[in-house]
Motif scaffolding. Structure first.
Motif, PDB file in Angstrom:
ATOM      1  N   LEU A 142       0.843  -1.190   0.000  1.00  0.00           N
ATOM      2  CA  LEU A 142       0.000   0.000   0.000  1.00  0.00           C
ATOM      3  C   LEU A 142       0.878   1.240   0.000  1.00  0.00           C
ATOM      4  N   SER A 143       0.459   2.241  -0.738  1.00  0.00           N
ATOM      5  CA  SER A 143       1.168   3.516  -0.779  1.00  0.00           C
ATOM      6  C   SER A 143       0.191   4.638  -0.476  1.00  0.00           C
ATOM      7  N   LEU A 144       0.708   5.706   0.124  1.00  0.00           N
ATOM      8  CA  LEU A 144      -0.113   6.874   0.415  1.00  0.00           C
ATOM      9  C   LEU A 144      -0.176   7.730  -0.850  1.00  0.00           C
ATOM     10  N   ILE A 145      -1.341   7.764  -1.478  1.00  0.00           N
ATOM     11  CA  ILE A 145      -1.495   8.384  -2.792  1.00  0.00           C
ATOM     12  C   ILE A 145      -2.417   9.601  -2.689  1.00  0.00           C
ATOM     13  N   ASP A 146      -2.019  10.694  -3.340  1.00  0.00           N
ATOM     14  CA  ASP A 146      -2.865  11.881  -3.407  1.00  0.00           C
ATOM     15  C   ASP A 146      -3.985  11.667  -4.414  1.00  0.00           C
ATOM     16  N   GLY A 147      -5.179  12.123  -4.060  1.00  0.00           N
ATOM     17  CA  GLY A 147      -6.325  12.020  -4.949  1.00  0.00           C
ATOM     18  C   GLY A 147      -6.396  13.188  -5.910  1.00  0.00           C
ATOM     19  N   VAL A 148      -7.466  13.207  -6.705  1.00  0.00           N
ATOM     20  CA  VAL A 148      -7.638  14.234  -7.731  1.00  0.00           C
ATOM     21  C   VAL A 148      -7.555  15.633  -7.140  1.00  0.00           C
ATOM     22  N   PHE A 149      -8.205  15.841  -6.016  1.00  0.00           N
ATOM     23  CA  PHE A 149      -8.265  17.195  -5.473  1.00  0.00           C
ATOM     24  C   PHE A 149      -6.899  17.667  -4.990  1.00  0.00           C
ATOM     25  N   LEU A 150      -6.173  16.836  -4.274  1.00  0.00           N
ATOM     26  CA  LEU A 150      -4.871  17.257  -3.766  1.00  0.00           C
ATOM     27  C   LEU A 150      -3.871  17.422  -4.905  1.00  0.00           C
ATOM     28  N   GLU A 151      -3.990  16.642  -5.951  1.00  0.00           N
ATOM     29  CA  GLU A 151      -3.146  16.853  -7.134  1.00  0.00           C
ATOM     30  C   GLU A 151      -3.420  18.221  -7.743  1.00  0.00           C
ATOM     31  N   ALA A 152      -4.684  18.612  -7.791  1.00  0.00           N
ATOM     32  CA  ALA A 152      -5.037  19.933  -8.316  1.00  0.00           C
ATOM     33  C   ALA A 152      -4.505  21.036  -7.412  1.00  0.00           C
ATOM     34  N   VAL A 153      -4.547  20.818  -6.104  1.00  0.00           N
ATOM     35  CA  VAL A 153      -3.998  21.789  -5.146  1.00  0.00           C
ATOM     36  C   VAL A 153      -2.509  21.996  -5.396  1.00  0.00           C
ATOM     37  N   GLU A 154      -1.769  20.900  -5.555  1.00  0.00           N
ATOM     38  CA  GLU A 154      -0.326  20.997  -5.791  1.00  0.00           C
ATOM     39  C   GLU A 154      -0.027  21.716  -7.101  1.00  0.00           C
ATOM     40  N   ALA A 155      -0.782  21.395  -8.147  1.00  0.00           N
ATOM     41  CA  ALA A 155      -0.555  22.033  -9.443  1.00  0.00           C
ATOM     42  C   ALA A 155      -0.848  23.525  -9.385  1.00  0.00           C
ATOM     43  N   ALA A 156      -1.939  23.915  -8.727  1.00  0.00           N
ATOM     44  CA  ALA A 156      -2.300  25.327  -8.621  1.00  0.00           C
ATOM     45  C   ALA A 156      -1.280  26.100  -7.809  1.00  0.00           C
ATOM     46  N   ARG A 157      -0.772  25.493  -6.763  1.00  0.00           N
ATOM     47  CA  ARG A 157       0.215  26.179  -5.942  1.00  0.00           C
ATOM     48  C   ARG A 157       1.528  26.367  -6.698  1.00  0.00           C
ATOM     49  N   ALA A 158       1.856  25.416  -7.578  1.00  0.00           N
ATOM     50  CA  ALA A 158       3.102  25.490  -8.332  1.00  0.00           C
ATOM     51  C   ALA A 158       3.045  26.528  -9.449  1.00  0.00           C
ATOM     52  N   GLU A 159       1.836  26.886  -9.896  1.00  0.00           N
ATOM     53  CA  GLU A 159       1.684  27.886 -10.961  1.00  0.00           C
ATOM     54  C   GLU A 159       0.657  28.919 -10.499  1.00  0.00           C
ATOM     55  N   PRO A 160       1.042  29.790  -9.575  1.00  0.00           N
ATOM     56  CA  PRO A 160       0.069  30.633  -8.872  1.00  0.00           C
ATOM     57  C   PRO A 160      -0.531  31.758  -9.696  1.00  0.00           C
ATOM     58  N   ASP A 161       0.048  32.059 -10.860  1.00  0.00           N
ATOM     59  CA  ASP A 161      -0.484  33.172 -11.646  1.00  0.00           C
ATOM     60  C   ASP A 161      -1.545  32.738 -12.649  1.00  0.00           C
ATOM     61  N   ARG A 162      -1.859  31.432 -12.670  1.00  0.00           N
ATOM     62  CA  ARG A 162      -2.831  30.934 -13.621  1.00  0.00           C
ATOM     63  C   ARG A 162      -3.937  30.168 -12.899  1.00  0.00           C
ATOM     64  N   PRO A 163      -5.181  30.314 -13.361  1.00  0.00           N
ATOM     65  CA  PRO A 163      -6.293  29.640 -12.677  1.00  0.00           C
ATOM     66  C   PRO A 163      -6.339  28.149 -12.985  1.00  0.00           C
ATOM     67  N   PHE A 164      -6.699  27.365 -11.968  1.00  0.00           N
ATOM     68  CA  PHE A 164      -6.947  25.930 -12.103  1.00  0.00           C
ATOM     69  C   PHE A 164      -8.373  25.663 -11.639  1.00  0.00           C
ATOM     70  N   VAL A 165      -9.007  24.669 -12.242  1.00  0.00           N
ATOM     71  CA  VAL A 165     -10.422  24.411 -11.970  1.00  0.00           C
ATOM     72  C   VAL A 165     -10.636  22.936 -11.666  1.00  0.00           C
TER      73      VAL A 165
END
Length: 701
Positions: free
Chosen positions: A495-518
């Protein structure tokens, strides 16, 4: 004199030592490093070499003491070496910096002071350490300053680089979560010093004790005014006209747009820091391993301080300092012409310190940030992953050239709602950050949710949308572990601790803060929203979207990990308000979302679209409109149903490109296969009424 930390912990370690009687001296050296064990939970803070010099305690010290032998059976020489304080290792030019010996005492002092203290308090507390002599307190360096205080300053500097001490608040040193759990002896302290020094090269190692330690003001003064903003701006107009030299000559910066970024310029004020940047993509000759993948780069060409705002929405006066050698910053970059960096976010603070404080970029840190760690890992074997990576790379390189998308495009795509309704919904989404489209079945909620997302992002280009928009449907089996983070099989029998869809979106949005993510959540009330969102429900609130509001998750990748939702992540949900089987949305969720109710839109826009797109006869459309309107009025008047059970226009709207030669025959088929079964569900306890309504629709044809 015995090291007090070793003496205090000796009995707790006897069982451990009893198991290591072979190669005793090696094990004793490892024992001194036991104080540093929490660093192993932060592999990014220290090098692999330091990790190998550190032993992790997993069972707890109390468990050792219960089985510890009374006699360690050490020889006199071994006991003497245990009790003798470790000396700093030698460098090629002599002994290492003396301030390294204060790493452990400074952490201990900060814990004694409650984890937060002013520098003066820290100096006084560290001075109580047996490692500090009266001679140390009296000595001065070549600049006539207290050598002891300078050494404490250097110790604090290195511990801050290691992520153990923070000084976000000017004049206050504060232990981080890792710092509270970290204990260093001399060997572990020296190993940490070597690791940090190798990455930053802040001073000549053999002369560091004489050099003035960096003060909080060197970087901390950037954040001494909580109202100071940090701006990153472009200087190229119309794609090719570089205004940089004119800006320097006239002592200004000017917005090249007459209809964009006006509100940003209006917020600029004297004292704000500003930098001219140029963003592009690099693939080769990078100072780190990128596995032949394109990397976003931002070149800092000049920095300055705003001295006056001309209040025209375009111009500010600036005291510029051009950089003779522009500095390149990687990963976390801004592509938008005008961006305000969020100083409360650690990632943005690192950029600010690089740009305005002259610090170096720690590439290792950025390659450990989850979003970039995944993005720049060695090329995967999966064809699907390779395709996604290539699309993302294409989006990174060509995003500026994609076709734009706005409210006008939503209308031309076949939206039958008025333009002011769409503008209002988009405005609510931008303001509240979270929006739910609710309405009867068939009102186009999912269709509109995606197009509002396109309009927010500014394009419907496939590569860009796949990168910056995620969609998921809630259902009764969906859980927190699926949506946020949880333990899942990794394909290797574990078993591995895996990020779901929402947390993946959180990480992506934080990494590119000047562009909107939905993130689009279809049928948000078909699952259990409170259970699926978990802690994210609190973080969704727009006033809590900053690092200061970060909280720990139920499942953590590392000790002290905290998560927050960035301001550039938007959530659009859809909700069917007619289905009796769906969960009610609790007040906590309602408070965090703006709600827009969509009604059935059998109007002129609908008729025109059906005529223009599928060739339906206008007279037949008028008849269909009349029959459906009468049916919906009957449904709305029924006390057991109500307006939320009206039948939406999607039921009687053909697919784009479909050719309808006989509109009446087409509508008859819709009634028989779609509308009649729905009416039987509505009036399940009065099927005669359902049959009568069906007959009325068919007889009208």
């Amino acid at each position: 004199m015995a090291d007090p930390r070793l003496a205090a912990d000796l009995r707790n370690r006897r069982a451990f030592l009893a198991l290591l009687q072979d190669e005793r001296l090696l094990r004793l050296r490892e024992l001194r490093c036991l104080h540093a064990f929490p660093l192993l939970s932060q592999p990014g803070k220290i090098s692999r070499k330091l990790q190998l010099q550190t032993v992790q305690v997993s069972g707890g010290r109390a468990a050792w003491a219960a089985t510890a032998p009374d006699n360690l059976e050490l020889t006199p020489d071994e006991q003497a070496k245990l009790e003798k304080p470790a000396k700093p290792k030698k460098t090629k030019n002599g002994s290492g910096p003396q301030f390294v010996r204060l790493f452990g005492p400074l952490l201990d002092a900060m814990r004694t002071l409650g984890g937060s203290a002013e520098p003066k308090q820290a100096y006084e507390e560290v001075a109580k350490s047996p490692l500090v002599t009266d001679e140390d307190l009296k000595a001065t360096n070549k600049n006539g300053l207290s050598k002891y205080e300078n050494q404490v300053g250097w110790a604090k500097f290195y511990l801050a680089k290691a992520g153990l001490i923070d000084s976000k608040k000017r004049g206050v040193w504060q232990l981080t979560a890792e710092g509270r759990e970290t204990h260093l002896d001399q060997e572990a302290a020296y190993a940490l010093f070597r690791d940090i020094h190798a990455r930053y090269k802040t001073a000549n190692e053999d002369e560091a004790d004489e050099e003035a330690a960096p003060t909080d003001e060197d970087v901390g003064e950037l954040f001494d005014d909580p109202n100071r903003r940090f701006w990153f701006v472009g200087a190229v107009w119309n794609g090719t006209d570089d205004q940089t030299e004119r800006f320097f000559k006239e002592g200004i910066w000017q917005n090249g747009y007459h209809d964009k970024f006006i509100e940003h310029v209006e917020r600029m004020k004297p004292g704000d820091r500003i930098a001219i940047k140029a963003s592009f993509v690099k693939k080769y000759s990078l100072p780190f391993e990128n596995h032949d993948k394109p990397v976003s780069c931002m070149r800092i060409k000049a920095i300055g301080t705003v001295t006056e705002n001309m209040n025209d929405g375009r111009t500010v006066k600036v005291d510029w300092r051009p950089l003779d050698d522009p500095r390149d910053w990687y990963f976390y970059t801004y592509r938008v012409t005008v961006v305000e960096a969020d100083a409360s976010d650690e990632l943005a603070r690192r950029l600010i310190q690089f740009t305005f404080g002259g610090q170096k970029q720690d590439y290792d840190f950025w390659l450990r940030v989850p979003y970039f760690a995944k993005k720049y890992k060695p090329r995967p074997a999966s064809a699907t992953e390779i395709e996604l990576e290539e699309e993302e790379a294409e989006a990174d390189i060509e995003e500026a050239d994609v076709t734009s998308y706005d409210v006008g495009n939503i209308l031309s795509d076949g939206c039958f709602f008025a333009e002011d309704i769409l503008n209002s919904a988009l405005s609510q989404l931008q303001s509240k950050k979270n929006l739910i489209l609710q309405g009867p079945p068939g009102t186009g909620k999912t269709w509109l949710a995606k197009r509002l997302g396109y309009a927010l992002i500014g394009t419907k280009d496939r590569a860009v949308i796949r990168k910056r928009m995620r969609s998921i449907q809630f259902h009764p089996s969906l859980s927190y572990e699926d949506f946020v983070r949880g333990w899942r099989p990794d394909g290797n029998g574990a078993l591995s601790l895996i990020d779901g869809v929402f947390l993946e979106a959180v990480e992506a949005a934080r990494a590119e803060p000047d562009r909107p993510f939905v993130v689009i959540v279809e049928e948000i009330n078909r699952g259990n929203p409170a259970q699926i969102f978990g802690e994210m429900l609190t973080l969704l609130e727009k006033d809590k979207r900053s690092e200061e509001e970060a909280i720990e998750l139920a499942y953590r990748h590392e000790r002290g990990e905290r998560v927050f939702i960035p301001r550039n992540l938007f959530v659009i949900g859809t909700m069917n308000i007619a289905d009796r089987s769906l969960a009610l949305v609790d007040l906590a969720l309602r408070r965090r979302f703006a709600f827009v109710t969509l009604e059935t839109a059998l109007n002129e826009s609908w008729r025109k679209w059906c005529v223009d797109q599928v060739g339906m006869d206008a007279a037949d459309l008028a008849l269909i409109q009349q029959l459906m309107t009468e049916l919906n009025e009957e449904i709305a008047a029924d006390r057991s149903l109500g307006g939320q059970f009206k039948i939406g226009h999607s039921y009687v709207t053909p697919a784009p490109g479909e050719t309808i030669a006989d509109a009446k025959a087409w509508f008859r088929g819709v009634v028989e296969t779609e509308i009649a079964p729905l009416l039987e569900e509505y009036w399940f306890d009065n099927l005669d009424k359902a049959a009568t309504s069906k007959a009325r629709l068919l007889q009208g044809l």
